[in-house]
Structure formats: C-alpha cells, structure tokens
Design a protein around this motif. Structure first.
Motif, PDB file in Angstrom:
ATOM      1  N   TYR A   1      77.885  84.740 -37.042  1.00  0.00           N
ATOM      2  CA  TYR A   1      76.682  84.330 -36.303  1.00  0.00           C
ATOM      3  C   TYR A   1      75.745  83.427 -37.077  1.00  0.00           C
ATOM      4  CZ  TYR A   1      74.500  88.231 -38.803  1.00  0.00           C
ATOM      5  OH  TYR A   1      74.045  89.084 -39.768  1.00  0.00           O
TER       6      TYR A   1
ATOM      7  N   TYR B   1      81.461  93.056 -31.453  1.00  0.00           N
ATOM      8  CA  TYR B   1      81.594  94.031 -32.531  1.00  0.00           C
ATOM      9  C   TYR B   1      81.765  95.421 -31.915  1.00  0.00           C
ATOM     10  CZ  TYR B   1      80.434  91.150 -36.642  1.00  0.00           C
ATOM     11  OH  TYR B   1      80.451  90.246 -37.668  1.00  0.00           O
TER      12      TYR B   1
ATOM     13  N   GLY C   1      71.708  90.876 -31.531  1.00  0.00           N
ATOM     14  CA  GLY C   1      71.672  91.736 -32.713  1.00  0.00           C
ATOM     15  C   GLY C   1      72.004  93.182 -32.385  1.00  0.00           C
ATOM     16  N   VAL C   2      72.277  93.909 -33.445  1.00  0.00           N
ATOM     17  CA  VAL C   2      72.724  95.305 -33.327  1.00  0.00           C
ATOM     18  C   VAL C   2      71.808  96.102 -32.388  1.00  0.00           C
ATOM     19  CG1 VAL C   2      71.458  95.860 -35.464  1.00  0.00           C
ATOM     20  CG2 VAL C   2      73.269  97.389 -34.658  1.00  0.00           C
TER      21      VAL C   2
ATOM     22  N   GLY D   1      66.902  90.207 -32.137  1.00  0.00           N
ATOM     23  CA  GLY D   1      66.796  91.076 -33.296  1.00  0.00           C
ATOM     24  C   GLY D   1      67.398  92.438 -33.012  1.00  0.00           C
ATOM     25  N   GLY D   2      67.676  93.173 -34.092  1.00  0.00           N
ATOM     26  CA  GLY D   2      68.200  94.518 -33.924  1.00  0.00           C
ATOM     27  C   GLY D   2      67.265  95.359 -33.068  1.00  0.00           C
TER      28      GLY D   2
ATOM     29  N   VAL E   1      62.592  89.453 -30.236  1.00  0.00           N
ATOM     30  CA  VAL E   1      62.600  90.734 -30.939  1.00  0.00           C
ATOM     31  C   VAL E   1      61.683  91.719 -30.226  1.00  0.00           C
ATOM     32  CG1 VAL E   1      63.028  89.687 -33.210  1.00  0.00           C
ATOM     33  CG2 VAL E   1      60.670  90.110 -32.477  1.00  0.00           C
TER      34      VAL E   1
ATOM     35  N   ARG F   1      59.952  89.942 -27.238  1.00  0.00           N
ATOM     36  CA  ARG F   1      59.097  88.742 -27.179  1.00  0.00           C
ATOM     37  C   ARG F   1      59.801  87.650 -27.962  1.00  0.00           C
ATOM     38  NH1 ARG F   1      56.054  88.407 -32.385  1.00  0.00           N
ATOM     39  NH2 ARG F   1      56.729  90.211 -33.569  1.00  0.00           N
TER      40      ARG F   1
ATOM     41  N   LEU G   1      59.980  84.811 -30.634  1.00  0.00           N
ATOM     42  CA  LEU G   1      59.256  84.450 -31.855  1.00  0.00           C
ATOM     43  C   LEU G   1      58.956  82.963 -31.855  1.00  0.00           C
ATOM     44  CD1 LEU G   1      61.299  86.391 -34.586  1.00  0.00           C
ATOM     45  CD2 LEU G   1      59.018  86.964 -33.708  1.00  0.00           C
TER      46      LEU G   1
ATOM     47  N   ALA H   1      63.806  82.196 -40.136  1.00  0.00           N
ATOM     48  CA  ALA H   1      64.455  81.719 -41.358  1.00  0.00           C
ATOM     49  C   ALA H   1      65.578  80.744 -41.004  1.00  0.00           C
ATOM     50  CB  ALA H   1      65.023  82.902 -42.126  1.00  0.00           C
TER      51      ALA H   1
HETATM   52  C1  LIG Z   1      78.620  94.159 -38.246  1.00  0.00           C
HETATM   53  C2  LIG Z   1      77.264  93.492 -38.443  1.00  0.00           C
HETATM   54  O1  LIG Z   1      76.561  93.783 -39.348  1.00  0.00           O
HETATM   55  S1  LIG Z   1      76.845  92.301 -37.316  1.00  0.00           S
HETATM   56  C3  LIG Z   1      75.191  91.840 -37.754  1.00  0.00           C
HETATM   57  C4  LIG Z   1      74.159  92.801 -37.251  1.00  0.00           C
HETATM   58  N1  LIG Z   1      72.841  92.357 -37.718  1.00  0.00           N
HETATM   59  C5  LIG Z   1      71.822  92.214 -36.905  1.00  0.00           C
HETATM   60  O2  LIG Z   1      71.889  92.514 -35.744  1.00  0.00           O
HETATM   61  C6  LIG Z   1      70.583  91.630 -37.524  1.00  0.00           C
HETATM   62  C7  LIG Z   1      69.615  91.097 -36.503  1.00  0.00           C
HETATM   63  N2  LIG Z   1      68.576  90.373 -37.176  1.00  0.00           N
HETATM   64  C8  LIG Z   1      67.250  90.695 -37.102  1.00  0.00           C
HETATM   65  O3  LIG Z   1      66.867  91.657 -36.454  1.00  0.00           O
HETATM   66  C9  LIG Z   1      66.306  89.770 -37.864  1.00  0.00           C
HETATM   67  O4  LIG Z   1      65.174  90.537 -38.247  1.00  0.00           O
HETATM   68  C10 LIG Z   1      65.889  88.513 -37.029  1.00  0.00           C
HETATM   69  C11 LIG Z   1      67.102  87.578 -36.927  1.00  0.00           C
HETATM   70  C12 LIG Z   1      65.437  88.879 -35.636  1.00  0.00           C
HETATM   71  C13 LIG Z   1      64.714  87.795 -37.672  1.00  0.00           C
HETATM   72  O5  LIG Z   1      64.989  87.529 -38.988  1.00  0.00           O
HETATM   73  P1  LIG Z   1      64.051  86.465 -39.790  1.00  0.00           P
HETATM   74  O6  LIG Z   1      64.211  85.113 -39.210  1.00  0.00           O
HETATM   75  O7  LIG Z   1      64.343  86.653 -41.248  1.00  0.00           O
HETATM   76  O8  LIG Z   1      62.550  86.887 -39.433  1.00  0.00           O
HETATM   77  P2  LIG Z   1      61.530  87.873 -40.163  1.00  0.00           P
HETATM   78  O9  LIG Z   1      62.195  89.057 -40.792  1.00  0.00           O
HETATM   79  O10 LIG Z   1      60.676  87.005 -41.037  1.00  0.00           O
HETATM   80  O11 LIG Z   1      60.665  88.402 -38.950  1.00  0.00           O
HETATM   81  C14 LIG Z   1      59.867  87.526 -38.151  1.00  0.00           C
HETATM   82  C15 LIG Z   1      59.009  88.405 -37.246  1.00  0.00           C
HETATM   83  O12 LIG Z   1      59.866  89.140 -36.341  1.00  0.00           O
HETATM   84  C16 LIG Z   1      59.688  90.559 -36.535  1.00  0.00           C
HETATM   85  N3  LIG Z   1      61.007  91.159 -36.431  1.00  0.00           N
HETATM   86  C17 LIG Z   1      62.122  90.770 -37.091  1.00  0.00           C
HETATM   87  N4  LIG Z   1      63.183  91.517 -36.702  1.00  0.00           N
HETATM   88  C18 LIG Z   1      62.717  92.381 -35.788  1.00  0.00           C
HETATM   89  C19 LIG Z   1      63.348  93.384 -35.018  1.00  0.00           C
HETATM   90  N5  LIG Z   1      64.673  93.616 -35.120  1.00  0.00           N
HETATM   91  N6  LIG Z   1      62.576  94.073 -34.141  1.00  0.00           N
HETATM   92  C20 LIG Z   1      61.242  93.836 -34.032  1.00  0.00           C
HETATM   93  N7  LIG Z   1      60.581  92.881 -34.734  1.00  0.00           N
HETATM   94  C21 LIG Z   1      61.323  92.170 -35.604  1.00  0.00           C
HETATM   95  C22 LIG Z   1      59.074  90.697 -37.904  1.00  0.00           C
HETATM   96  O13 LIG Z   1      58.328  91.887 -38.018  1.00  0.00           O
HETATM   97  C23 LIG Z   1      58.209  89.460 -37.963  1.00  0.00           C
HETATM   98  O14 LIG Z   1      57.061  89.677 -37.165  1.00  0.00           O
HETATM   99  P3  LIG Z   1      55.627  89.006 -37.547  1.00  0.00           P
HETATM  100  O15 LIG Z   1      55.849  87.516 -37.547  1.00  0.00           O
HETATM  101  O16 LIG Z   1      54.716  89.486 -36.456  1.00  0.00           O
HETATM  102  O17 LIG Z   1      55.318  89.538 -38.901  1.00  0.00           O
END
Ligand SMILES: CC(=O)SCCNC(=O)CCNC(=O)[C@H](O)C(C)(C)COP(=O)(O)OP(=O)(O)OC[C@H]1O[C@@H](n2cnc3c(N)ncnc32)[C@H](O)[C@@H]1OP(=O)(O)O
Length: 223
Positions: free
Chosen positions: A70, A131, A167-168, A185-186, A201, A206, A208, A214
């Motif tokens: 991804y 997944y 996300g997860v 987001g997760g 997220v 909402r 972002l 990032a």
């Molecule tokens: C088998 C496997 O592993 S498959 C992979 C599974 N992995 C996933 O599903 C990971 C999903 N990724 C996430 O949830 C990440 O946090 C992302 C992609 C949404 C954002 O990551 P980044 O771009 O690094 O953003 P960052 O961590 O700086 O967060 C930005 C804002 O979103 C918020 N935020 C980030 N993730 C989440 C989330 N999951 N739920 C709620 N809020 C969230 C942060 O608190 C922050 O808020 P703010 O601006 O008010 O302070």
C-alpha cells in the motif's frame, strides 16, 4: 500444480508466498524484484521486473501475483497493467480458509487471505488484495489494485474505488461509496460517502487535510 512467481520479494511478497506454500495445488516458483537479489524464503529471486517476460518464455513459472503493497499504489497498478498487456497470465488466489459465495466475481490477480468472507454478488476487480479476516457483505464491489488491511468490514452495497488502502479494522456502513485513491486509518468508521480522495480517520471518519499526511516512502519494502 501451477507454479506462481511473485513480483516483490519484500515483506508483502513473503506473506503471499507463505500462504501459497501452505495451500494444496500451489507452488511458489520464485520472485522478481528490482531491489532484492535474494529472498528470505526458500525460493530464488529470478531477476528484476524487466526479466519477467523472458523467464516466462523460458518456462520458469506459470502465472504471476503482485506483492507490491500500500505504500506504492501507483507502482502496483503500473506493474500489473504492463505485465498484463505483455501477455503475462495472472493467478487468482483464494485461501482455503476463506469463504467465497459462488456468486462472487473475482478478476485476475486477486488475492484473498485466510479468514475472509465474501458474500452474495461481491465483485473484486483486478489485482485486489484482501489481508486476513476481511468481511465483504452482499453486493459490494472493490475497484482494481485496492488493498484491504486485516479485519476490514464492508456492509452491503458498498462501492470502493481503485487504488484505495483501507487500514486495519476499517468499517464502512451499507450503501456508501468510496472514490479512488482513498486511504483510511486503522479503526476508521465511514458513515458517509468518501467523495474526495485522501486520508480518512476516526469514528466517525473525517478527512485529514492534505498537509498533515506523511509522504510515501521510496523503498519498495511494504507489508
Ligand atoms: C498486515 C498489515 O500490517 S497491513 C497494514 C495495516 N496498517 C494500517 O492499517 C495502518 C493505517 N495507518 C494509519 O492509521 C495512519 O495513522 C494514517 C495512514 C491514517 C496516518 O498516518 P500519518 O500520515 O503518519 O499521520 P499522523 O500519524 O501524523 O496523523 C495525522 C492525524 O491523524 C490522526 N490519526 C492518525 N491515524 C489515526 C487513526 N487510525 N485513527 C484516528 N486518528 C488518527 C492523528 O492523531 C493526527 O491527528 P491531528 O492532526 O489532529 O493531530
């Protein structure tokens, strides 16, 4: 027995390979990767992506899967489309521990991990990866190259666009539409349509602002 080659010898490629190795009727032939010359698994890296067609012509494998994750959605699409246009055959893998209703329609390159449930009239377009433990309820459709993380749940009649990454644990309530190039987001819960590309997220989800996201990494390493 079909011998499957995987594009990408990194973390995702190895996860796909491990499911194939443990499934009767499937065999991992090897990998192609522009960065890794060796694999952490028992099978060889045959060469780079540019070597795929020649290796196929030489009979080294029977079909392909894409193990690009991804962090590289555009590359994931580009590789699939280029190789398909070059006449390379794609596999379609459904783990035996998944339930797929007979009415479901799965396009080439689809990968369905253990524990997934695909219900009545579900449609997965080309190169979709689910997944472990995803639930896709009736009449939902997922666009090409999209990846669903572990435990994503879609209610009935949900439409997901191309190149999305859910996300997860993402949950989407019934009859919602998600446009192309959306990331969630997760644990996100979508109760409205996601009608603009970007990252969503939270509960309820909402979108972002673009500046808070990032940038994608340059490495092809991706889970
Ligand atoms: C088998 C496997 O592993 S498959 C992979 C599974 N992995 C996933 O599903 C990971 C999903 N990724 C996430 O949830 C990440 O946090 C992302 C992609 C949404 C954002 O990551 P980044 O771009 O690094 O953003 P960052 O961590 O700086 O967060 C930005 C804002 O979103 C918020 N935020 C980030 N993730 C989440 C989330 N999951 N739920 C709620 N809020 C969230 C942060 O608190 C922050 O808020 P703010 O601006 O008010 O302070």
């Amino acid at each position: 027995m079909k011998r499957t080659a995987i594009i990408g010898a990194g973390a995702l490629g190895q996860q796909l390979a491990q499911h194939l190795r443990q499934t009767v009727g499937w065999q991992v032939a090897g990998f192609f990767d522009d960065w890794y010359a060796t694999s952490t698994g028992p099978e060889p890296v045959f060469g780079k992506v540019a070597d795929v067609a020649a290796a196929y012509a030489a009979g080294r494998f029977d079909n392909l899967l894409i193990g690009i994750g991804y962090h590289h959605m555009a590359r994931r699409q580009e590789l699939f489309e280029d190789l398909l246009a070059a006449g390379l055959p794609f596999a379609q893998f459904v783990h035996p521990a998944a339930y797929v209703d007979v009415s479901a329609v799965l396009a080439p390159g689809v990968f369905v991990s253990p524990g997934c449930i695909l219900d009545l009239n579900v449609r997965l377009e080309a190169n979709v990866l689910l997944y472990t433990g995803c639930i896709v309820a009736h009449d939902s459709a997922i666009g090409s190259h999209t990846i669903m993380g572990p435990g994503v749940r879609l209610a009935g009649r949900v439409r997901i666009g191309e190149r999305c990454f859910l996300g997860v644990g993402t949950t989407i309530i019934d009859s919602r539409t998600v446009v192309a190039d959306v990331r969630t987001g997760g644990g996100a819960v979508l109760i409205h349509d996601a009608d603009a590309s970007g990252t969503y997220v939270g509960v309820p989800a909402r979108r972002l602002p673009a500046h808070s996201i990032a940038p994608e990494s340059d490495s092809l390493e991706s889970c």
